[in-house]
Design a protein around this motif. Structure first.
Motif, PDB file in Angstrom:
ATOM      1  N   ALA A 290      26.434   6.701  42.596  1.00 11.83           N
ATOM      2  CA  ALA A 290      24.966   6.714  42.575  1.00 11.83           C
ATOM      3  C   ALA A 290      24.410   5.299  42.598  1.00 11.83           C
ATOM      4  O   ALA A 290      23.435   5.010  43.315  1.00 11.83           O
ATOM      5  CB  ALA A 290      24.465   7.467  41.349  1.00 11.83           C
ATOM      6  N   ALA A 291      25.011   4.390  41.827  1.00 13.51           N
ATOM      7  CA  ALA A 291      24.550   3.002  41.789  1.00 13.51           C
ATOM      8  C   ALA A 291      24.704   2.321  43.140  1.00 13.51           C
ATOM      9  O   ALA A 291      23.945   1.407  43.480  1.00 13.51           O
ATOM     10  CB  ALA A 291      25.317   2.232  40.714  1.00 13.51           C
ATOM     11  N   ALA A 292      25.683   2.790  43.941  1.00 11.12           N
ATOM     12  CA  ALA A 292      25.917   2.203  45.261  1.00 11.12           C
ATOM     13  C   ALA A 292      24.976   2.763  46.323  1.00 11.12           C
ATOM     14  O   ALA A 292      24.919   2.251  47.442  1.00 11.12           O
ATOM     15  CB  ALA A 292      27.362   2.431  45.676  1.00 11.12           C
ATOM     16  N   GLY A 293      24.260   3.835  45.979  1.00  9.64           N
ATOM     17  CA  GLY A 293      23.295   4.390  46.919  1.00  9.64           C
ATOM     18  C   GLY A 293      23.648   5.750  47.481  1.00  9.64           C
ATOM     19  O   GLY A 293      22.928   6.271  48.343  1.00  9.64           O
ATOM     20  N   CYS A 294      24.732   6.367  47.021  1.00  4.81           N
ATOM     21  CA  CYS A 294      25.087   7.712  47.483  1.00  4.81           C
ATOM     22  C   CYS A 294      24.198   8.759  46.832  1.00  4.81           C
ATOM     23  O   CYS A 294      23.733   8.578  45.705  1.00  4.81           O
ATOM     24  CB  CYS A 294      26.546   8.018  47.150  1.00  4.81           C
ATOM     25  SG  CYS A 294      27.764   7.021  48.024  1.00  4.81           S
ATOM     26  N   GLN A 295      23.964   9.853  47.555  1.00  6.21           N
ATOM     27  CA  GLN A 295      23.288  11.004  46.956  1.00  6.21           C
ATOM     28  C   GLN A 295      24.341  11.793  46.193  1.00  6.21           C
ATOM     29  O   GLN A 295      25.216  12.424  46.779  1.00  6.21           O
ATOM     30  CB  GLN A 295      22.643  11.886  48.021  1.00  6.21           C
ATOM     31  CG  GLN A 295      21.952  13.125  47.440  1.00  6.21           C
ATOM     32  CD  GLN A 295      21.426  14.046  48.505  1.00  6.21           C
ATOM     33  OE1 GLN A 295      20.535  13.684  49.262  1.00  6.21           O
ATOM     34  NE2 GLN A 295      21.981  15.250  48.591  1.00  6.21           N
ATOM     35  N   VAL A 296      24.257  11.787  44.866  1.00  9.27           N
ATOM     36  CA  VAL A 296      25.309  12.336  44.018  1.00  9.27           C
ATOM     37  C   VAL A 296      24.824  13.581  43.278  1.00  9.27           C
ATOM     38  O   VAL A 296      23.749  13.573  42.668  1.00  9.27           O
ATOM     39  CB  VAL A 296      25.792  11.286  42.997  1.00  9.27           C
ATOM     40  CG1 VAL A 296      26.775  11.901  42.004  1.00  9.27           C
ATOM     41  CG2 VAL A 296      26.432  10.101  43.717  1.00  9.27           C
ATOM     42  N   SER A 297      25.630  14.623  43.340  1.00 13.88           N
ATOM     43  CA  SER A 297      25.452  15.800  42.495  1.00 13.88           C
ATOM     44  C   SER A 297      26.653  15.882  41.563  1.00 13.88           C
ATOM     45  O   SER A 297      27.777  15.576  41.965  1.00 13.88           O
ATOM     46  CB  SER A 297      25.380  17.072  43.338  1.00 13.88           C
ATOM     47  OG  SER A 297      24.295  17.038  44.234  1.00 13.88           O
ATOM     48  N   ALA A 330      21.186  14.367  39.343  1.00 17.35           N
ATOM     49  CA  ALA A 330      22.456  14.924  39.829  1.00 17.35           C
ATOM     50  C   ALA A 330      22.665  16.382  39.446  1.00 17.35           C
ATOM     51  O   ALA A 330      23.611  17.014  39.936  1.00 17.35           O
ATOM     52  CB  ALA A 330      23.623  14.077  39.318  1.00 17.35           C
ATOM     53  N   ILE A 331      21.802  16.932  38.586  1.00 14.38           N
ATOM     54  CA  ILE A 331      21.892  18.354  38.250  1.00 14.38           C
ATOM     55  C   ILE A 331      20.578  19.087  38.554  1.00 14.38           C
ATOM     56  O   ILE A 331      20.390  20.228  38.135  1.00 14.38           O
ATOM     57  CB  ILE A 331      22.306  18.572  36.779  1.00 14.38           C
ATOM     58  CG1 ILE A 331      21.337  17.890  35.812  1.00 14.38           C
ATOM     59  CG2 ILE A 331      23.729  18.071  36.548  1.00 14.38           C
ATOM     60  CD1 ILE A 331      21.581  18.238  34.334  1.00 14.38           C
TER      61      ILE A 331
END
Length: 381
Positions: A290-297, A330-331
């Motif tokens: 997430a910190a790197a810029g990915c869309q994280v779930s 992410a949730i």
């Protein structure tokens, strides 16, 4: 009609929470604001000082397809007689009466992406479903949402004595199905309206056409870094959309994950490393990506982690360094985007479904449990 009054609203649109009311009618959110006029006859829930969130969303689970406490008979999430089964539809195995579905709802998880497991190279289609109801056809948010495919240990282990001993075999079988589907689609299009020129009907290849047309993505089960990169490689080769599922070693290839730009569903991160490809499992992964810029779930892979503990998984990620707001995204809104249903769920906005949960403080704390769960504007008991 239901109004939640005086809550501290975390709408997942604005990073900062604010005090206000939420009005729901006809299953939808009709108004959000401070001191709303409440129509006569509306139910009122006083959330004074309580925290109000969108219903939680899990981007990857097998809820309703893997039964609770009933062993093999309730396991309907893998077809173990054929390594490639894209024609299967998760909706046809879903059991809304399974106790795990009600447990999810009571835990505040109001929408999940669920479907086939990872035994097969191609397992069939996932769908998005609410966790309240008795008939799956009436609970669906979107069907299908993705075509499940799998890399790594699972298809290797399940079919090693048949025809899939190496990772190369898994990749080749996915490529073969995509190539055959391309050819089948081209022949259908060339035949036009002439039924005599059409290729013989093939249900497997028919199921792959929406993937080729980018109507649904491949939902790629991949834990190890090399499997994640193989999935990305194949998606690029065939110019198809993809979501990356599990991403256990995603933190080891951050630059490649960012460059690929595919949504990432991270987990299940709770518990022991039960197989080789989980040896680098860490709660730090979702925060790093997430910190790197990915869309994280963040996902449970339920029943691997029981569905109702999704917010607790986000709490473990925060403990490992993830930004709390990113963990909440992410949730909620991120998995809604991941599943292609962000127009209905994942945030508190006028016009979206009335899926709301109320907590005393953060839902990511181990002692937290919902004070109120609302799905489609109706209170869940």
């Amino acid at each position: 009609m239901l109004c939640i009054r005086n809550g501290i609203i975390h709408d997942m649109v604005n990073p900062e929470a604010y005090e206000g009311d939420i009005l729901m009618d006809g299953g939808k959110i009709t108004a959000i604001g401070k001191n709303l006029d409440i129509p006569e006859g509306a139910q009122v829930y006083d959330a004074d000082g309580k925290d109000v969130y969108p219903g939680f969303v899990d981007a990857h689970s097998h809820l309703g397809l893997d039964g609770y406490g009933i062993g093999f008979e309730g396991q309907d999430y893998n077809e173990r007689n054929d390594i490639c089964t894209p024609q299967l539809r998760g909706i046809d195995s879903f059991n809304p009466m399974d106790p795990s579905v009600a447990m999810a709802a009571k835990g505040g998880v109001t929408c999940v992406g669920t479907g086939p497991g990872s035994s097969n190279v191609l397992g069939g289609t996932f769908f998005a479903v609410k966790t309240a109801g008795h008939c799956v056809d009436e609970m669906i948010v979107k069907n299908p949402i993705a075509m499940k495919c799998a890399f790594g240990e699972n298809p290797k282990r399940c079919y090693k004595d048949v025809n899939n001993y190496a990772r190369m075999s898994t990749a080749s079988k996915l490529r073969e199905m995509l190539m055959r589907a391309q050819d089948y689609k081209a022949r259908k299009e060339a035949a036009g309206d002439d039924p005599l020129k059409r290729p013989a009907f093939d249900m497997k290849l028919e199921a792959m056409i929406p993937v080729l047309e980018k109507k649904i993505p491949l939902k790629a089960h991949a834990h190890q870094a090399n499997d994640i990169l193989t999935a990305i490689r194949i998606a690029k080769e065939f110019d198809v959309d993809m979501t990356l599922e599990h991403c256990t070693e995603g933190h080891l290839i951050v630059d490649e994950m960012v460059k690929a730009g595919f949504p990432c569903a991270v987990g299940p991160s709770f518990g022991n490393a039960t197989k080789v490809e989980l040896k680098n499992k860490t709660w730090e992964t979702p925060g790093i990506l997430a910190a790197a810029g990915c869309q994280v779930s963040i996902i449970t892979d339920a029943p691997v982690t029981p569905q109702q503990y999704l917010p607790l998984c986000a709490g473990f990620a925060v403990k490992a360094g993830m930004d709390p707001y990113e963990a909440l995204k992410a949730i909620t809104i991120n998995p809604a985007k991941h599943l292609g249903v962000a127009d209905r769920v994942g945030s508190l906005e006028v016009g979206k479904d009335g899926d709301v949960v109320v907590f005393e403080g953060s839902p990511m704390e181990i002692a937290s449990k919902p004070l109120l769960v609302v799905i489609n504007g109706e209170k869940i008991g």
